[in-house]
Scaffold this active site. Structure first.
Site, short mmCIF file in Angstrom:
data_model
loop_
_atom_site.label_atom_id
_atom_site.label_comp_id
_atom_site.label_asym_id
_atom_site.label_seq_id
_atom_site.Cartn_x
_atom_site.Cartn_y
_atom_site.Cartn_z
CE LYS A 142 16.21 36.76 25.63
NZ LYS A 142 17.03 35.82 24.90
CG HIS A 162 14.76 37.98 20.65
ND1 HIS A 162 14.85 38.80 21.76
CD2 HIS A 162 15.93 37.32 20.58
CE1 HIS A 162 16.05 38.64 22.31
NE2 HIS A 162 16.72 37.75 21.62
CB SER A 166 19.13 38.22 19.61
OG SER A 166 20.41 37.76 19.28
C1 LIG Z 1 18.21 35.08 25.27
C2 LIG Z 1 18.41 34.11 24.16
C3 LIG Z 1 18.69 32.77 24.41
C4 LIG Z 1 18.99 32.26 25.80
O1 LIG Z 1 17.85 32.15 26.54
P1 LIG Z 1 17.97 32.20 28.14
O2 LIG Z 1 16.71 31.66 28.62
O3 LIG Z 1 18.20 33.63 28.48
O4 LIG Z 1 19.17 31.35 28.50
C5 LIG Z 1 18.73 31.91 23.34
N1 LIG Z 1 18.57 32.34 22.09
C6 LIG Z 1 18.34 33.63 21.81
C7 LIG Z 1 18.15 34.06 20.39
C8 LIG Z 1 18.27 34.56 22.83
O5 LIG Z 1 18.08 35.84 22.56
#
Ligand SMILES: *Cc1c(COP(=O)(O)O)cnc(C)c1O
Length: 385
Positions: free
Chosen positions: A238, A208, A180
């Protein structure tokens, strides 16, 4: 002042001195390629809305329709009465989309990772995690009480050795599919081969990668991988423009998570509106590859236009494009420099990234125009020259 408050305020002051204190910006607009902050319109390279779906007309319409049909709150946990028809439809659609047998909705990616790891592992298990994994995989490992071994980023040799030494009855390898803060892609085929050799589960966090790789179907589809030992997690908040997450795996594994994951059982079901919006995102991506292709066009444009930055701009085929600056205050100064010139580019500092690797984290989106990307790349040259 009481001792409690004095202690907290001293710690806050330390964060401030070390350039580690975070501040929120208030947005007066939807999430988009440009956003309104403090009365100014800023080019937004600071969101995970990689396809520009967070305010897309089709998702808005699906959300409105879901509110009309199901109301606003789900009112209960899924195992009581919170699981509505749209949740059922979304699970089926997501499983098909990422070519997995069965999927289960969660309230967030954070809750999903905690649920997976605490269900699969107990204190007799060994969990092996890439050192650059997202915080919630680490927190899931901690909560499971398993032995937690963190291997150096991408180091398959070290992981193989650690697996070979493990005598635990349950072994789990947990990895981000797309890291990330760096945007690089995990070597999932090699990781799966190691898991097969050492009889381990492979937990893949595709927060991602979904909507970005594999024509949008995610990193498993990108590599054409399928295995009963894979437990896949993708978020809806996302690239898919909504909120929540799903876990996909073999049907009995999903059933076991449904029966046992405390973050599933003891938490109110995702609102129908979030499930409906993400469902519409997947329908849209299945009908039309334009958005995903546009994102990849912007990524290629950015990579080509920033070649001169050399090693400060590590290789990344995804929407996440880091520019490494080193010191936390250097990253913060650069981020402020960009904000003054009308660009939102976040500074990422410890503890989110290792000390000495503070960076600007550029997030590209299909919502950006060629001109947006061109002006950002030009500003980067000016800032770092
Ligand atoms: C954003 C993210 C999460 C958490 O997901 P949410 O739905 O925002 O709680 C988990 N793993 C990664 C790699 C992320 O970037």
């Amino acid at each position: 002042m009481t001792g409690f408050l004095a202690g907290v305020e001293a710690q806050l002051a330390t964060l401030g001195r070390e350039s580690l204190r975070r501040e929120r910006r208030v947005l007066d607009s939807p999430q988009a390629g440009h956003v309104v902050v403090g009365g100014r319109m800023l080019a937004n390279f600071a969101s995970n809305d990689y396809l520009g779906l967070a305010n897309h007309p089709r998702l808005r319409a699906a959300a409105h329709a879901a509110i009309e049909r199901y109301g606003v709150g789900s009112g209960a946990s899924p195992l009581v009465t919170g699981h509505q028809r749209i949740h059922e439809q979304a699970e089926e659609r997501f499983a098909r989309f990422c070519r997995m047998p069965r999927a289960l909705l969660f309230g967030s990616g954070y809750a999903a990772n905690l649920g997976i790891l605490t269900t699969l592992a107990d204190r007799h298990a060994d969990i092996f995690s890439d050192r650059l994994n997202h915080a919630c995989l680490n927190d899931g490992a901690l909560l499971s009480r398993a032995r937690h071994v963190r291997y150096p980023h991408g180091d398959l040799e070290r992981l193989g050795e650690a697996l070979a030494h493990s005598k635990a009855p349950t072994r789990i390898v947990a990895t981000d599919a797309v890291f990330s803060m760096d945007g690089d892609v995990a070597a999932l085929p090699e990781l799966l081969a190691l898991c097969e050799r050492h009889d381990a589960w492979l937990v893949v966090d595709d927060a991602h990668g979904i909507g970005v790789l594999g024509g949008g179907r995610g990193t498993l589809a990108h590599f054409g991988l399928a295995s009963e030992r894979i437990v896949y997690m993708a978020t809806l908040g996302k690239a898919l423009g909504s909120h929540g997450a799903f876990v996909a795996a073999a049907p009995s594994v999903i059933e076991w998570i449904l029966q046992r994951a405390r973050t599933y059982i003891f938490s109110t079901a995702l609102p129908a509106v979030s499930a409906a919006a993400a469902h519409e995102a997947v329908v849209l991506l299945e009908e039309d590859g334009t958005l995903v292709a546009t994102l990849h066009d912007r990524i290629a444009q950015f990579r080509a236009a920033t070649q001169a930055l050399g090693a400060r701009r590590p290789s990344s085929p995804t929407a996440i494009q880091p520019v490494i600056l080193g010191a936390a205050d250097a990253a913060l100064d650069a981020s402020r420099w960009f904000a003054e010139r009308g660009f939102l580019v976040p500074a990422i500092r410890p503890p989110t990234v290792p000390a000495g690797t503070s960076r600007l984290r550029v997030s590209l989106s299909a919502a950006h125009t060629h001109a947006d990307v061109r002006s950002l790349a030009g500003a980067l040259q000016d800032c770092l020259a």
